[in-house]
Motif scaffolding. Structure first.
Motif, mmCIF file in Angstrom:
data_model
loop_
_atom_site.group_PDB
_atom_site.id
_atom_site.type_symbol
_atom_site.label_atom_id
_atom_site.label_comp_id
_atom_site.label_asym_id
_atom_site.label_seq_id
_atom_site.Cartn_x
_atom_site.Cartn_y
_atom_site.Cartn_z
ATOM 1 N N LYS A 731 0.834 -1.207 0.000
ATOM 2 C CA LYS A 731 0.000 0.000 0.000
ATOM 3 C C LYS A 731 0.869 1.257 0.000
ATOM 4 O O LYS A 731 0.514 2.275 -0.595
ATOM 5 N N LEU A 771 -6.487 -5.397 -5.016
ATOM 6 C CA LEU A 771 -6.676 -3.979 -5.355
ATOM 7 C C LEU A 771 -5.958 -3.622 -6.654
ATOM 8 O O LEU A 771 -6.431 -2.797 -7.432
ATOM 9 N N LYS A 798 -14.591 -7.430 0.098
ATOM 10 C CA LYS A 798 -14.317 -6.231 0.894
ATOM 11 C C LYS A 798 -13.594 -5.169 0.060
ATOM 12 O O LYS A 798 -13.805 -3.964 0.221
ATOM 13 N N MET A 799 -12.717 -5.628 -0.807
ATOM 14 C CA MET A 799 -11.915 -4.697 -1.613
ATOM 15 C C MET A 799 -12.652 -4.202 -2.864
ATOM 16 O O MET A 799 -12.160 -3.301 -3.539
ATOM 17 N N GLN A 800 -13.787 -4.843 -3.154
ATOM 18 C CA GLN A 800 -14.501 -4.479 -4.376
ATOM 19 C C GLN A 800 -14.896 -3.004 -4.348
ATOM 20 O O GLN A 800 -15.471 -2.522 -3.372
ATOM 21 N N GLY A 801 -14.586 -2.314 -5.415
ATOM 22 C CA GLY A 801 -14.975 -0.904 -5.517
ATOM 23 C C GLY A 801 -13.982 0.054 -4.917
ATOM 24 O O GLY A 801 -14.100 1.267 -5.105
ATOM 25 N N GLN A 802 -13.010 -0.466 -4.159
ATOM 26 C CA GLN A 802 -11.998 0.426 -3.578
ATOM 27 C C GLN A 802 -10.906 0.703 -4.613
ATOM 28 O O GLN A 802 -10.582 -0.144 -5.426
ATOM 29 N N ALA A 803 -10.364 1.897 -4.526
ATOM 30 C CA ALA A 803 -9.260 2.260 -5.422
ATOM 31 C C ALA A 803 -7.945 2.036 -4.694
ATOM 32 O O ALA A 803 -7.860 2.182 -3.482
ATOM 33 N N PRO A 805 -4.624 2.792 -2.929
ATOM 34 C CA PRO A 805 -4.170 4.049 -2.309
ATOM 35 C C PRO A 805 -2.966 4.607 -3.059
ATOM 36 O O PRO A 805 -2.207 3.859 -3.676
ATOM 37 N N SER A 1089 -11.724 0.478 -10.447
ATOM 38 C CA SER A 1089 -10.598 1.275 -9.973
ATOM 39 C C SER A 1089 -10.093 2.187 -11.059
ATOM 40 O O SER A 1089 -9.666 3.285 -10.816
ATOM 41 N N ALA A 1092 -12.428 5.063 -11.205
ATOM 42 C CA ALA A 1092 -12.196 5.977 -10.086
ATOM 43 C C ALA A 1092 -10.950 6.807 -10.316
ATOM 44 O O ALA A 1092 -10.925 8.004 -10.067
ATOM 45 N N ALA A 1163 -7.937 7.913 2.429
ATOM 46 C CA ALA A 1163 -9.137 8.687 2.090
ATOM 47 C C ALA A 1163 -8.831 10.135 1.799
ATOM 48 O O ALA A 1163 -9.611 10.828 1.172
#
Length: 2013
Positions: A731, A771, A798-803, A805, A1089, A1092, A1163
């Motif tokens: 990350k 990710l 859980k990681m779905q839709g997260q971009a 970092p 991602s 996004a 964030a």
């Protein structure tokens, strides 16, 4: 006679058609005169003759035809519509003119053809001429070839298309007519000049003798490329450039021009393709399978003969390639294998890129066949595979090559490596990306260690070649495991490599030097103690592998990146003793002693000392390996005290962060760190140390070591924590460079662990990897147990839709460089799914058997369907497959054209399946399978087309667009006249092209088809084509697409151009590079991602150019602005310290910022992004570039750039301005200013307003560019932008006023006319602001110069603009008086008075008010100035004047007293150049403008009123009593007052104290030069001389030369008219003033750059003043006066030598003309001497002179002084001078002089043209005109040379000397034009004198004695002998005027004979002896009596002189 009178009454056009030839002849003559008289090329008069021009050239009467040809030529040259007649007229010329016997007719016919080419009709002319090649009449053929040759010679190969010419040229060599063959030979030589060896293949089949002759001619040609000398009407910019280069001369410009045509013509393009498939033997495919090898050989021989054709027609060669491949792979006969390989090589060479479809199927077989050891076979295979390489890319072949690199056969490995070495030579850095190079290098490194020496050598050669091509920095990371010996071997091979064409590789020393400079700057510019990387250029990025802290820059600068990286990676392991010695040098002694102490407190104290030493240690001297080995010293990592261990781990992190930490050092500590990572107390410190090592040595390497070490241990806690650390590190660092395959096995091991913590850590790590990798990651674990798979899926959910970092840490070494390059490659390819390469893939090639292929191609559709079903099953079972699928692509391609549509759809489904299974490897099948899918888009069934489009999209998703757009395939598809195909394909392109940042240049090939589609019969096709236009234009540009319309028909062109204009308005902007979120999210990122990331980067996506720099900038610390990037090598502006918050942060905050950055959650990324954007804009907006403005002014004067003058701004102006501003403006500001969105303009202007004060100096440096940009905004219709513009301009001019800045002419001319356009705006608020700006303008630019702009604006059709301009004119007159009216008050007032009769009331009132303002200034004199007015206008004016007089109140006394101290407006309009605002009565002017709020006058404090005190006094109730007035006796005022003597006082203050800017200072000082006070003038001249004496400062005078010279001329006139007549003045002061002036002038005219700035008018006045001074007898009477005269003589020579030769010659001609008006005088003689000296310079200066202008001046001279009038003067010297000048011009230019009369409107007004033609004819320079009087006995040049050689041999021998001289004399009498110079120039001076004397004696003997000549002739002869005989001091004569110049010219030799004859070398030779017999003293005395400029020297023989003088005078009487 009756008939004649009838046709003579007819109009001209009817005469031209009359049946009587005389009538037609008369009509043609009238038409010719008419055509030459019509000035408007679009006049309707031309239309009458449109249909008659062909008849002009085809007239049956030869006499009439000749005149008709002249008329036709004039019509074509001048008529706008002439192009419409090109085809018929040229056809008529070919058939009816070229067969004429008269040479003049053929010449005119050729001129007509060339003129048509000039007016853009080259193709039509060429077609008609090529048709003439087939004419049966050989005369016509010869003329056509000759005309085509001339066209090629003049216009060049870009205008004359050579391909059709080369095609028919060989046929002309077979002609029976010798003239045709000879002309064809000349044409071949001319073509060879342009394309060189590209012509050879086309002429290989002509007669060997002819070919040999051609070869001999080609060898004689100069090596420099040919240049275009004549230009089309649309190429006027090129013409100007060409003429400028011709004028400049020199090798420099020639070399620059050689760069342009450097693109060699490919012979392949000139050849006609040959179709061979139909010529194959009918039974070829049976014969090639025959059992007998002889039959197979016969079949191959037939193919081999066909493939020898150099260019082959495109077609379906699949079956033929398969057959040849089978022979190569399976035939046992090696001879047949070699033949088949040669056939494949021939096919690849003949088809080129079109063979790329088959390359992937053939290359594996060829590589496998390298196992053969026979040299014949190996050579044939090498030839084949090399030819195939040029048809495809190395990337497409890489998998096949890698597959054989592990082969057991050493021959295969050797040949594969050698093939790579040969291939690398033809690659560039761009075509050899890391994604291709990395696996190939890995395979080659294995071969370096091979047991076979030939394999090793081949591998070394391949690696060396790669290093040569891409450079060491790109290859070294892959060579980390090689020892030094092998590295040296590779470098040795690299040095030996020679790239084709002499190209230099990227690894040269020059690159290193270039990289060194930016790297060296990094330490100074970057803030200390920060982990943020400095901004870098690409060069800096390349020289430094990662975004490292500044501390890493120094080694890079000193040793270069390559050496540094190599040393760190392969750092030698040091012994314990060496490490102890190194550590002892940097650590305290007690520290080392206590390291292994038994007491933990002592060990802790030792660690504390250790830490302090590391924190203060310089990185350059930090021995990292020694320090970490000391830490590992016993007890090392077995330390039992946790405090000591924590400190030890922390020190490891510090050393890694602060030192030059290598992988060798890392390996010393990693094992211990991994052992402690699971420790409860020390785990955090261990992870911190691992992270620091990751920064120093790259995360991928560190992670691989950590995970492998952790899983080598048995401790599950260490394993779990190592995985947790890795998840967190990913990350922080991003995913770039992570070796996924290496981790997968360890992760699978962890998933199977019994410890739940390990499994949980592994699943967490997979979540983080998801990710970055997306869904494909799951495919690695599909074989896991369902329960475990469910846990993994839950983590993925859980990681779905997260971009991902954003990365907060960055590697310092190779990883970051790999990331940048891989990301760049990914962007270029457009694919972005390279992660698919990590998946395990199955090779299914063995399952694609020949039986399966046969099934797919079977005749029975059911069998074909079975084959397709089997194929689908194979792909489905394999899931992921390699790119090697055997012969499947060719088989599937056949099914795409199946008649059974169901099978077509099934094939498309298989192709979709293939795309998913094969992934990025699909790229190599794009040409073979992808393009045929596009063909299916033309199917008539909608469902088939829909399936094809789905397949196409699936393929593009895997391959990107690049491979689809390369080559001619798309263009070929659009050629198909299938409406379905066209609309589907164009729609697809319209969708895809706007998403691409770059496209291949081959896209241009689609443009002709796109234009065809715009006019397609199908409406849907037209609609799709129009939709696609903006997308094409986005990449190709408007100019290219507009230029491509030139080949369309006129009607089509107009329509297409209109559509292009519409498309231009809606053209989308190129997308920016996608943001690399997370440092590596590009590879396989999931779609969400990506979306996004795209949405986050939307604001930055406006610009496509700086996307990569932005990515690198984004890695910096958000809280702190990084220092200036190394790429900005310019010094920062002085005001930089005041700008931006970032620059105010103290350096010590770096750590805190880094800590905050590490703690910040993901964030907050958008905020970070915003801060980053703000940082990018916090630097200086404007960059100060020294002398940039002066350079721009100079370039515009020299017409190197477009002059800022237009009615509406065109695109070229916009592009030019953008290019100029790119060097002076910050990148972000440039993007904002030239953005298509007006809101971005408003935003940019707002920022400019904010920073106007802080960046005032930089603003002034690029003020001209800023003003130009604002002129563009005046053409915008958006009011918001306009108001913002005006707001800025008001603030800008207020700032300019405060800075005492004065606008230059260049700036004013570029801005004021466009500002005045807005004064007529309909909105009052806009007009008000513009008037306010105009009011402020007069404070920074002279009002007298603003006045003409307003006068021009008053001519507008816009009544509001006329009104406002007239009102402003009235204000200027009211404020500045009548002197502001330019050019004269009378002309200005007359132009203003014209508007009194305007229809618009407001215009009338404004005009009347302006005249009234003039009346108030000068009273009734205004009526005289106005001239005659109409009665109505005069009555209105008188009424208005009466009313104004009534309304004007008497000025109160106070006002008069107040205004008295203020200076009156300057009386000289030019004096306003240096005025200040206080001198211009601003209060009065502003009151007139009623805009006082916009111009506040700053009043010194001591003169301000104390308003508070006054108001306080007024509030008190006081009674004021008036004081008693004293009575004075005023009678004395009526008495006469004696006028005192004028006493002048020198100027007392230093100018620099008053003026802050250089320009204003110079202006002020120059104004003092013309002062009437001598001391003031001398002081000013002294200051200017101080500037001129310093070369580095003298450049500031460039823009002030004319101004300075005018002031000097004014001072000289003042001396001449006033000071010299004033007896009260001390004459010594005048001599001192003269000395200062002369000193200044000599300094100025000694510098060519300054001297050439003087204009013609100024030079004219200056020379006139000098001549008046020379002739002023009063100067001689003054002491030292003669010295002044001599100095002036010297000065005149300097002026003549160094001034612009056009200007000075023009000035001298005008002066001579003016002086002769009153008769011949001494001044006339001096001006002629100046002209003679200028003629001496002509050989060197002729190319720099504007001959058109000089001829215009001579024309004007001859118009005033015709030949007869000139001879009437008292002296014939002016006539001879003019004649000699014309002779000299003709001598150095030849017949071309006649082309330089373009500026003369009516040539008949003088005899100039006739004189020139006569001189040209006599000199023999007129080409193309054959002299009728040539005699048969004229000898050839070769024969003449032989004869003269023999004569001179006789002269050189003692015995035959007299005979030789006699023969030479007789030869010269017979051939007077013979030039003896070549035979005399290499002989001694004695021999030359001997020949001259001998010829003179023979002449005297034959004539009896010298004939009687006039004394003037002797006078002229003596002048010639002046220097040659050394009779007096020649140096002194040179210094004092050079009186001998006139008679040194060759043309004056005509004076040596009393009879008129042609000037020749014989005359000169004959005259020398007679010249020697003249008296030297006579000449001295005579010359002294004529020239006051000669030195007054006495002669020893005065009596003899007097006698000779009297004798000559008596003869004259």
């Amino acid at each position: 006679m009756g008939d004649d009178s009838e046709w003579m009454k007819l109009p001209t056009d009817q005469k031209c058609e009359h049946k009587v030839w005389k009538a037609r002849l008369g009509g043609y003559e009238e038409a010719l005169k008419l055509f030459q008289r019509i000035e408007d090329e679009k006049s309707p008069e031309w239309g009458k003759y449109l249909g008659l021009v062909k008849k002009f050239v085809t007239d049956s009467n030869a006499v009439a035809q000749l005149k008709g040809l002249e008329a036709a030529l004039a019509f074509i040259e001048n008529a706008h519509m002439a192009g419409k007649t090109a085809g018929e007229v040229v056809s008529g010329v070919v058939t009816k003119v070229f067969n004429q016997p008269k040479a003049r007719a053929k010449e005119l016919g050729t001129d007509i053809c060339l003129m048509y080419i000039e007016i853009e009709k080259a193709e039509v002319v060429q077609d008609e001429l090529l048709k003439g090649f087939d004419n049966k009449n050989p005369k016509i053929v010869v003329a056509c070839i000759e005309t085509l040759r001339k066209a090629l010679s003049e216009f060049g190969s870009k205008i004359v298309t050579l391909k059709p010419v080369v095609k028919v040229l060989p046929k002309q060599f077979e002609s029976r007519e010798k003239l045709v063959r000879d002309e064809a030979k000349l044409l071949a030589v001319e073509i060879y000049k342009w394309i060189r060896d590209a012509l050879r293949p086309s002429l290989q089949n002509i007669n060997s003798v002819q070919l040999k002759e051609l070869e001999e001619e080609w060898v004689k040609l100069p090596s420099s490329p040919a240049k275009q000398t004549r230009f089309l009407r649309s190429q006027q910019d090129l013409k100007a450039k060409f003429e400028q280069q011709q004028a400049q001369g020199g090798d420099q410009s020639d070399r620059e021009d050689e760069e342009e045509p450097a693109v060699a013509v490919d012979p392949y393009d000139l050849l006609e393709p040959v179709e061979i498939l139909s010529k194959l033997p009918k039974d070829f495919y049976e014969e090639i399978e025959a059992k007998k090898w002889q039959e197979r050989k016969a079949a191959l021989e037939a193919v081999e003969a066909l493939t020898k054709n150099p260019k082959l027609e495109n077609g379906d060669y699949g079956d033929l390639v398969r057959a040849l491949k089978k022979v190569v792979g399976k035939d046992a006969n090696v001879i047949l294998v070699a033949m088949a390989a040669k056939c494949l090589a021939g096919l690849a060479t003949g088809l080129r890129k079109k063979f790329g479809t088959y390359a992937g199927h053939v290359v594996p077989t060829l590589l496998e066949k390298f196992k053969e050891k026979k040299l014949q076979v190996v050579q044939a295979l090498q030839e084949a595979i090399d030819a195939i390489f040029f048809t495809t890319t190395l990337q497409n072949l890489s998998e096949d090559i890698l597959a054989v690199m592990d082969n057991k056969n050493p021959s295969i490995k050797q040949q594969a490596s050698l093939f790579l070495a040969r291939s690398f030579r033809h690659c560039k850095q761009a075509t050899l990306p890391k994604s291709v190079l990395k696996p190939l290098c890995a395979a080659l490194i294995k071969q370096v260690n091979d047991s076979a020496s030939e394999v090793r050598d081949a591998a070394f050669e391949a690696l060396g070649t790669a290093m040569k091509v891409v450079g060491e920095k790109a290859v070294n990371p892959f060579l980390a495991d090689l020892d030094k010996l092998k590295l040296d071997k590779i470098k040795e091979c690299a040095d030996k490599v020679e790239l084709p064409g002499g190209k230099k590789g990227a690894g040269g020393g020059g690159g290193a030097a270039a990289e060194k400079k930016p790297a060296a700057k990094a330490p100074a510019e970057a803030p200390p103690k920060t982990s943020a990387p400095p901004k870098k250029t690409q060069a800096a990025a390349a020289s430094k592998p990662s975004a490292a802290p500044p501390k890493k820059s120094k080694p890079a600068a000193s040793g270069g990146k390559t050496k540094k990286a190599s040393d760190e990676i392969t750092e030698a392991e040091q012994s314990p003793e060496v490490c102890e010695d190194l550590a002892a040098g940097v650590l305290p002694g007690t520290c080392l002693q206590q390291l292994d102490s038994a007491n933990w407190k002592e060990r802790l104290a030792s660690m504390e000392e250790f830490q302090r030493a590391v924190e203060t240690m310089d990185k350059a001297v930090m021995p990292c390996q020694a320090l970490v080995r000391m830490l590992a010293k016993k007890p090392g990592w077995k330390e039992t005290n946790f405090q000591v261990m924590q400190m030890k781990l922390h020190i490891v992190a510090l050393v890694a962060q602060r030192g030059q930490f290598s992988k060798t050092s890392a390996l010393v500590v990693l094992d211990g760190l991994v052992d402690k990572v699971g420790d409860v107390k020390c785990g955090g410190n261990a992870k911190e140390a691992l992270t620091a090592i990751g920064e120093a040595c790259s995360l991928p390497w560190t992670a691989e070591q950590v995970v492998s070490m952790a899983f080598a241990q048995k401790n599950p806690k260490n394993q779990a924590e190592a995985l947790n650390w890795l998840a967190n590190a990913m990350k922080e660092f991003g995913f770039t460079g992570i070796n996924v395959k290496g981790f997968i096995n360890n992760v699978k091991t962890a998933l199977g662990a019994t410890n739940p913590a390990v499994r949980t850590a592994a699943i967490t790590l997979l979540g983080v990897m998801h990710l970055y990798m997306g869904a494909p990651l799951r495919m690695f674990f599909e074989d896991e147990k369902p329960a475990l798979l469910a846990q993994i899926d839950a983590e993925f959910e859980k990681m779905q839709g997260q971009a991902p970092p954003p990365p907060t840490r960055f590697n310092k070494k190779v990883a970051a460089e790999e990331e940048a390059n891989e990301a760049e490659q990914q962007d270029e390819d457009g694919g972005g799914q390279d992660i698919m390469d990590l998946l395990p893939r199955t090779d299914i090639s063995d399952k694609i058997t020949s039986d399966l292929v046969s099934k797919i191609g079977d005749k029975n559709w059911k069998t074909r369907k079975e084959g397709l079903d089997e194929t689908a099953a194979i792909i489905s079972d394999a899931k992921f497959i390699t790119a090697n699928v055997g012969e499947l692509p060719l088989a599937l391609k056949g099914r795409l054209g199946d008649s059974n549509k169901i099978l077509v759809q099934q094939t498309l489904t298989i192709l979709q399946q293939l795309a998913t299974a094969m992934g990025p490897g699909l790229k190599q099948h794009v040409k073979a399978l992808g393009i045929p899918v596009i063909t299916v888009l033309g199917d008539s069934k909608p469902n088939v087309r829909a399936a094809a489009m789905t397949t196409l999209q699936a393929w593009v998703e895997q391959t990107g667009m690049k491979d689809w757009l390369e080559g001619e395939d798309l263009a070929d598809e659009l050629k198909r006249e299938n409406p379905f195909l066209r609309q589907e394909l164009l729609g697809w392109l319209a969708e895809k092209l706007p998403t691409l940042r770059t496209v291949p240049g081959d896209l241009m090939l689609c443009i002709p088809q796109l234009y065809t589609c715009l006019e397609d019969r199908n409406g849907d096709v037209r609609k799709k084509a129009q939709d696609a236009l903006p997308a094409f234009m986005m990449h190709l540009g408007y100019d290219k697409m507009n230029k491509a319309t030139g080949k369309l028909k006129p009607a089509s062109k107009d329509q297409v151009v209109a559509m292009l204009e519409k498309a231009r308005a809606v053209m989308p902007a190129k997308p920016a590079a996608p943001a690399k979120s997370g440092g590596g999210g590009g590879k396989g990122s999931p779609e969400p991602s990506r979306a996004a990331s795209a949405s986050r980067s939307a604001p930055a996506c406006e610009d496509a150019v700086d996307s990569k720099p932005d990515m690198k900038k984004g890695r910096g610390v958000p809280a702190k602005k990084p220092s200036s990037p190394p790429e900005e090598s310019l010094p920062p502006p002085p005001s930089k310290a005041k700008q931006g918050n970032g620059s105010k942060n103290p350096p010590t905050k770096g750590k805190a910022a880094a800590a905050n950055r590490e703690k910040g959650p993901a964030a907050k990324k958008p905020a970070v992004k915003a801060v980053k954007d703000e940082e990018d804009k916090s630097g200086p907006m404007f960059i100060v570039v020294p002398n940039a403005k002066e350079q721009r002014i100079k370039e515009e004067k020299q017409l190197k750039i477009l002059k800022w003058n237009f009615i509406t701004p065109r695109d070229e102006y916009l592009q030019q301005l953008k290019a100029q501003m790119s060097t002076c403006l910050a990148k972000w500001l440039l993007d904002e200013l030239f953005h298509s969105d007006f809101q971005r303009h408003v935003k940019a202007i707002s920022v400019m307003i904010e920073r106007l004060e802080s960046e005032s100096e930089a603003t002034l440096s690029c003020l001209d560019l800023i003003l130009k940009w604002f002129t563009l905004r005046f053409y915008d219709t958006n009011t918001t932008v306009l108001m913002k513009v005006l707001e800025y301009l008001k603030l800008l001019f207020a700032m300019l006023d405060r800075e005492n800045y004065h606008l230059t002419e260049y700036e004013a001319n570029s801005f004021i006319p466009y500002l005045i356009l807005k004064v007529g705006e309909s909105k009052d608020v806009v007009r008000k602001d513009v008037r306010a700006i105009l009011g402020m303008m007069c404070k920074v630019y002279p009002a007298s110069k603003v006045f003409p702009f307003l006068m021009e604006g008053a001519k507008s059709k816009n009544s509001k603009q006329r009104t406002e301009c007239l009102e402003e004119l009235g204000c200027l007159i009211k404020g500045y008086g009548m002197n502001v009216c330019q050019p004269t008050p009378a002309k200005s007032l007359k132009d203003i008075a014209v508007h009194i009769g305007d229809r618009d009331t407001s215009v009338r009132n404004a005009a009347l008010n302006a005249v009234v303002a003039a009346y108030n200034v000068c009273g009734d004199q205004v009526y005289k100035l106005l001239g005659t007015l109409s009665e109505k206008d005069m009555s209105m004016l008188e009424e208005r004047i009466k009313r104004s007089v009534k309304k004007t109140p008497a000025a109160p006394p106070k006002q008069a007293v107040t205004e008295r101290p203020q200076r009156e407006p300057p009386t000289n309009p030019n004096a306003t150049i240096i005025r200040k605002p206080a001198q211009e009565d601003p209060n009065k002017l502003n009151h007139a403008r009623q805009n006082a709020q916009h111009s506040e006058t700053s009043i010194p404090k001591e003169f301000k009123l104390d308003l508070d005190t006054i108001e306080a006094d007024m509030d008190r109730n006081r009674v004021y009593e008036l004081p008693e007035l004293i009575q004075h006796d005023l009678d004395w005022m009526m008495e006469p007052i004696p006028i005192p003597k004028l006493k002048t006082r020198p100027f007392g203050f230093h100018y620099d104290d008053l003026h802050y800017s250089t320009a204003s200072t110079i202006n002020f000082v120059i104004s003092q030069v013309a002062s009437s006070d001598i001391n003031t003038s001398i002081q000013a001249l002294a200051q200017i001389d101080e500037v001129l004496q310093q070369e580095d400062k003298a450049e500031v005078m460039v823009a002030h030369i004319d101004q300075f010279l005018i002031a000097t001329v004014m001072q000289l006139r003042l001396i001449y008219n006033t000071h010299m007549a004033n007896d009260q003045l001390d004459k010594k002061d005048l001599i001192k003033l003269y000395s200062c002036i002369i000193c200044n002038m000599v300094s100025l005219f000694s510098m060519e750059t300054l001297a050439k700035e003087a204009s013609m008018g100024v030079l004219k006045d200056l020379l006139h003043s000098f001549v008046m001074l020379l002739l002023d007898s009063r100067v001689e009477d003054i002491e030292d006066g003669e010295q002044v005269i001599r100095s002036i003589n010297l000065l005149v020579i300097r002026v003549l030598e160094n001034s612009d030769q056009t200007n000075i010659m023009s000035a001298v001609l005008v002066l001579l003309q003016d002086s002769l008006v009153t008769g011949f005088s001494m001044s006339s003689e001096l001006f002629m001497k100046c002209l003679w000296r200028l003629m001496r310079f002509l050989p060197d200066t002729i190319n720099n002179i504007n001959l058109d202008r000089i001829l215009l001046d001579i024309h004007n001279f001859m118009k005033v002084f015709p030949k007869d009038k000139l001879k009437q003067l008292s002296s014939n010297l002016p006539h001879r001078t003019l004649k000699t000048l014309l002779h000299a011009l003709v001598k150095y230019t030849g017949a071309k002089i006649l082309d330089h009369m373009s500026m003369i409107e009516n040539r008949n007004e003088s005899d100039l043209e006739a004189s020139l033609r006569r001189i040209v004819k006599l000199s023999g320079n007129l080409s193309g005109v054959k002299r009728d009087h040539e005699k048969d006995d004229r000898v050839s040049k070769a024969k003449a040379s032989d004869i003269l050689t023999e004569i001179f041999k006789k002269i050189g021998s003692k015995e035959n000397s007299r005979e030789g001289l006699t023969e030479l004399y007789e030869y010269k009498q017979k051939y007077p034009d013979t030039d003896l110079e070549p035979f005399l120039k290499n002989t001694s001076e004695f021999f030359q004198i001997y020949v001259e004397k001998g010829l003179s004696l023979i002449e005297s003997e034959r004539r009896g004695y010298f004939e009687h000549v006039e004394p003037a002739v002797y006078y002229e002869r003596l002048k010639i002998l002046k220097q040659s005989c050394g009779l007096e001091n020649t140096d002194r004569e040179e210094d004092r005027g050079g009186d001998d110049e006139p008679l040194q010219q060759p043309a004056m030799s005509s004076l040596l004979s009393p009879k008129p004859s042609v000037a020749s070398s014989t005359d000169m030779l004959q005259s020398k002896l007679s010249q020697l017999k003249e008296s030297r003293e006579l000449h001295q005395q005579e010359h002294n009596s004529r020239s006051p400029t000669q030195a007054r020297s006495s002669s020893p023989n005065l009596d003899d002189l007097r006698k000779r003088l009297e004798r000559i005078k008596s003869k004259r009487k």
